[in-house]
Motif scaffolding. Sequence first.
Motif, PDB file in Angstrom:
ATOM      1  N   GLY A   1      25.516  42.801  53.584  1.00 21.71           N
ATOM      2  CA  GLY A   1      26.827  42.221  53.268  1.00 21.71           C
ATOM      3  C   GLY A   1      27.059  42.158  51.773  1.00 21.71           C
ATOM      4  O   GLY A   1      26.114  42.238  50.983  1.00 21.71           O
ATOM      5  N   HIS A   2      28.330  42.000  51.389  1.00 19.60           N
ATOM      6  CA  HIS A   2      28.620  42.102  49.957  1.00 19.60           C
ATOM      7  C   HIS A   2      27.989  40.977  49.138  1.00 19.60           C
ATOM      8  O   HIS A   2      27.580  41.182  48.005  1.00 19.60           O
ATOM      9  N   ILE A   3      27.838  39.807  49.751  1.00 23.63           N
ATOM     10  CA  ILE A   3      27.209  38.709  49.003  1.00 23.63           C
ATOM     11  C   ILE A   3      25.709  38.993  48.836  1.00 23.63           C
ATOM     12  O   ILE A   3      25.128  38.798  47.763  1.00 23.63           O
ATOM     13  N   GLU A   4      25.138  39.538  49.904  1.00 19.31           N
ATOM     14  CA  GLU A   4      23.711  39.915  49.854  1.00 19.31           C
ATOM     15  C   GLU A   4      23.477  40.982  48.772  1.00 19.31           C
ATOM     16  O   GLU A   4      22.519  40.924  47.995  1.00 19.31           O
ATOM     17  N   LEU A   5      24.402  41.954  48.722  1.00 23.06           N
ATOM     18  CA  LEU A   5      24.307  43.032  47.723  1.00 23.06           C
ATOM     19  C   LEU A   5      24.422  42.452  46.309  1.00 23.06           C
ATOM     20  O   LEU A   5      23.694  42.842  45.388  1.00 23.06           O
ATOM     21  N   ALA A   6      25.328  41.501  46.158  1.00 14.51           N
ATOM     22  CA  ALA A   6      25.526  40.871  44.847  1.00 14.51           C
ATOM     23  C   ALA A   6      24.263  40.123  44.416  1.00 14.51           C
ATOM     24  O   ALA A   6      23.922  40.094  43.231  1.00 14.51           O
ATOM     25  N   LYS A   7      23.557  39.548  45.394  1.00 11.32           N
ATOM     26  CA  LYS A   7      22.337  38.782  45.076  1.00 11.32           C
ATOM     27  C   LYS A   7      21.126  39.690  44.913  1.00 11.32           C
ATOM     28  O   LYS A   7      20.154  39.326  44.276  1.00 11.32           O
ATOM     29  N   TRP A   8      21.186  40.874  45.546  1.00 11.26           N
ATOM     30  CA  TRP A   8      20.056  41.822  45.519  1.00 11.26           C
ATOM     31  C   TRP A   8      19.794  42.356  44.108  1.00 11.26           C
ATOM     32  O   TRP A   8      18.663  42.537  43.684  1.00 11.26           O
ATOM     33  N   ALA A   9      20.859  42.527  43.336  1.00 10.22           N
ATOM     34  CA  ALA A   9      20.763  43.239  42.053  1.00 10.22           C
ATOM     35  C   ALA A   9      20.078  42.414  40.965  1.00 10.22           C
ATOM     36  O   ALA A   9      20.269  41.200  40.878  1.00 10.22           O
ATOM     37  N   ASP A  10      19.273  43.096  40.131  1.00  8.21           N
ATOM     38  CA  ASP A  10      18.785  42.496  38.879  1.00  8.21           C
ATOM     39  C   ASP A  10      19.787  42.776  37.758  1.00  8.21           C
ATOM     40  O   ASP A  10      19.848  42.064  36.768  1.00  8.21           O
TER      41      ASP A  10
ATOM     42  N   ALA B   1      39.700  39.961  42.238  1.00  6.57           N
ATOM     43  CA  ALA B   1      38.730  40.481  43.219  1.00  6.57           C
ATOM     44  C   ALA B   1      39.507  41.103  44.368  1.00  6.57           C
ATOM     45  O   ALA B   1      39.709  40.475  45.395  1.00  6.57           O
ATOM     46  N   ASP B   2      39.975  42.342  44.166  1.00  2.00           N
ATOM     47  CA  ASP B   2      40.816  42.966  45.196  1.00  2.00           C
ATOM     48  C   ASP B   2      40.171  44.188  45.842  1.00  2.00           C
ATOM     49  O   ASP B   2      40.828  44.940  46.548  1.00  2.00           O
ATOM     50  N   ASP B   3      38.889  44.435  45.549  1.00  4.14           N
ATOM     51  CA  ASP B   3      38.154  45.480  46.263  1.00  4.14           C
ATOM     52  C   ASP B   3      36.677  45.103  46.237  1.00  4.14           C
ATOM     53  O   ASP B   3      36.310  44.042  45.706  1.00  4.14           O
ATOM     54  N   LEU B   4      35.819  45.964  46.780  1.00  2.06           N
ATOM     55  CA  LEU B   4      34.408  45.592  46.888  1.00  2.06           C
ATOM     56  C   LEU B   4      33.771  45.390  45.512  1.00  2.06           C
ATOM     57  O   LEU B   4      33.091  44.389  45.272  1.00  2.06           O
ATOM     58  N   LEU B   5      33.996  46.335  44.589  1.00  2.00           N
ATOM     59  CA  LEU B   5      33.317  46.245  43.287  1.00  2.00           C
ATOM     60  C   LEU B   5      33.735  44.991  42.524  1.00  2.00           C
ATOM     61  O   LEU B   5      32.879  44.256  42.019  1.00  2.00           O
ATOM     62  N   THR B   6      35.036  44.731  42.441  1.00  3.59           N
ATOM     63  CA  THR B   6      35.483  43.554  41.670  1.00  3.59           C
ATOM     64  C   THR B   6      35.018  42.258  42.353  1.00  3.59           C
ATOM     65  O   THR B   6      34.711  41.275  41.676  1.00  3.59           O
ATOM     66  N   THR B   7      34.920  42.271  43.674  1.00  9.72           N
ATOM     67  CA  THR B   7      34.429  41.079  44.387  1.00  9.72           C
ATOM     68  C   THR B   7      32.951  40.855  44.063  1.00  9.72           C
ATOM     69  O   THR B   7      32.519  39.733  43.770  1.00  9.72           O
ATOM     70  N   LEU B   8      32.174  41.948  44.096  1.00  9.50           N
ATOM     71  CA  LEU B   8      30.744  41.845  43.765  1.00  9.50           C
ATOM     72  C   LEU B   8      30.545  41.317  42.351  1.00  9.50           C
ATOM     73  O   LEU B   8      29.633  40.539  42.075  1.00  9.50           O
ATOM     74  N   LEU B   9      31.416  41.766  41.446  1.00 12.58           N
ATOM     75  CA  LEU B   9      31.278  41.357  40.045  1.00 12.58           C
ATOM     76  C   LEU B   9      31.485  39.851  39.874  1.00 12.58           C
ATOM     77  O   LEU B   9      30.902  39.236  38.982  1.00 12.58           O
ATOM     78  N   LEU B  10      32.305  39.254  40.746  1.00 15.26           N
ATOM     79  CA  LEU B  10      32.467  37.793  40.683  1.00 15.26           C
ATOM     80  C   LEU B  10      31.336  37.085  41.427  1.00 15.26           C
ATOM     81  O   LEU B  10      30.985  35.960  41.095  1.00 15.26           O
ATOM     82  N   ALA B  11      30.773  37.773  42.435  1.00 12.60           N
ATOM     83  CA  ALA B  11      29.801  37.106  43.315  1.00 12.60           C
ATOM     84  C   ALA B  11      28.362  37.214  42.816  1.00 12.60           C
ATOM     85  O   ALA B  11      27.482  36.539  43.338  1.00 12.60           O
ATOM     86  N   THR B  12      28.115  38.084  41.809  1.00 15.48           N
ATOM     87  CA  THR B  12      26.710  38.313  41.437  1.00 15.48           C
ATOM     88  C   THR B  12      26.209  37.299  40.400  1.00 15.48           C
ATOM     89  O   THR B  12      26.916  36.987  39.441  1.00 15.48           O
TER      90      THR B  12
END
Length: 399
Positions: A74-83, A103-114
């Motif tokens: 999931g996108h939150i998991e992906l955001a947490k996975w990264a170093d 946050a209007d697509d996957l990348l911009t959402t990840l950037l806020l969630a990481t």
Amino acid sequence: MSQTHKRILLGISGGIAAYKCAELVRRLKDQACEVRVVMTESAKQFITPLTMQAVSGEPVADSLLDPAAEAAMGHIELAKWADLVLVAPASSNIIAKMAAGIADDLLTTLLLATPAKVAIAPAMNQQMYAHPATQANLSTLANREVAIWGPGQGEQACGDVGKGRMLEPHELVALALGELTPEAPLLAGKTVTITAGPTREALDPVRYISNHSSGKMGYALAEAALALGAHVHLISGPVALTPPPDCDVHMVSSALDMHQAAMKLAPNSDVFIGCAAVADYRAADIAEQKIKKQGDEMTLTLVKNPDIIADVAALTAQRPYTVGFAAETQDVAQYAQGKLKNKGLDMICANDVSQAGIGFNANDNALTLFWDKEQQSLPLASKSELALTVVKAIAGKLN
Ligand code: PMT
């Protein structure tokens, strides 16, 4: 951040420089990084998800609303996975969205969630880069501790000349490793001189004696030393490689040229690594004109070249920590240890060049490091990975 893994989430936004991302991922993987790729819709116009999946070895994520992808990671998991989250290329559009917190697509959402460190590699037309809106957005991001890598200067895809080019993949890799490797500054303030590639010993204006060294091992050592923060001089014989841009390159041809460059740079170096395959002999005389064919046999008279690494090791004042390589086809350990002693080296990297797939002109290698009273085996790995281990081993010996 995990110590053993370097997990990089690469966010690709829409820009012509996206085509360089395949090489970027390949180089990051060479440095033992795990890479997952997220693409915006416009990025897919420049490079296909299939290409990025093939080079990263992982499925590419591109949608926030894909149930299959969400079920896998999931996108939150992906955001947490990264170093580290690296946005490359970062278009003016994504930079603006990041600055505004959209946050209007996957990348911009990840950037806020990481929670991970975020770095961007801006790439755009020079006028767009210079625009006050872009500059204000970049300052906003810099104030939020987003690392801004580049852009570089030069000719752009649109024909303009100026600032706005994405940094080259090897430059981004060095910056990412510097960010992720806890030992990154291990060689900060140190100067490392490295010889790489073959030498060419001229016989006449059109012929020479040489060998199969490609320079890959020596150039990988230069990249590794740069990644650990060193100032690097690369003395290179003739090869078909592009040197890392941040090092001082000294192109040479013959062993005598290489000797001259080495003796000039070594006294001002903390470390000297002789990775070049230097010809032991050169022609006693170089014919001024092309040698003509005569009879069935021909005898060449060769004379001994100076031993570069032995001369460096014999310096009495300002002697660098001196590391040689030994390319051997038999009794590898015995010959390497003999060279360690006879040439007065601090360390030698024994390279069994009789094995297929390693050594001369290969992408992979395997080495055994010898010191006077110690040794360490480095099993088969890419030359980039091995180079980092070798350079870290050297750094560990400096006081
Ligand atoms: O360039 P690649 O295709 O990536 O291949 C890498 C490599 C196989 C060339 C490299 O890993 C390697 O083993 N380099 C040393 C090759 C060699 O010439 O070894 P040698 O055993 O002949 O020399 C021993 C040492 O003395 C080396 O450090 C060499 O640089 C040095 N030397 C040799 C002769 C000379 N006249 N002067 C020197 O300084």
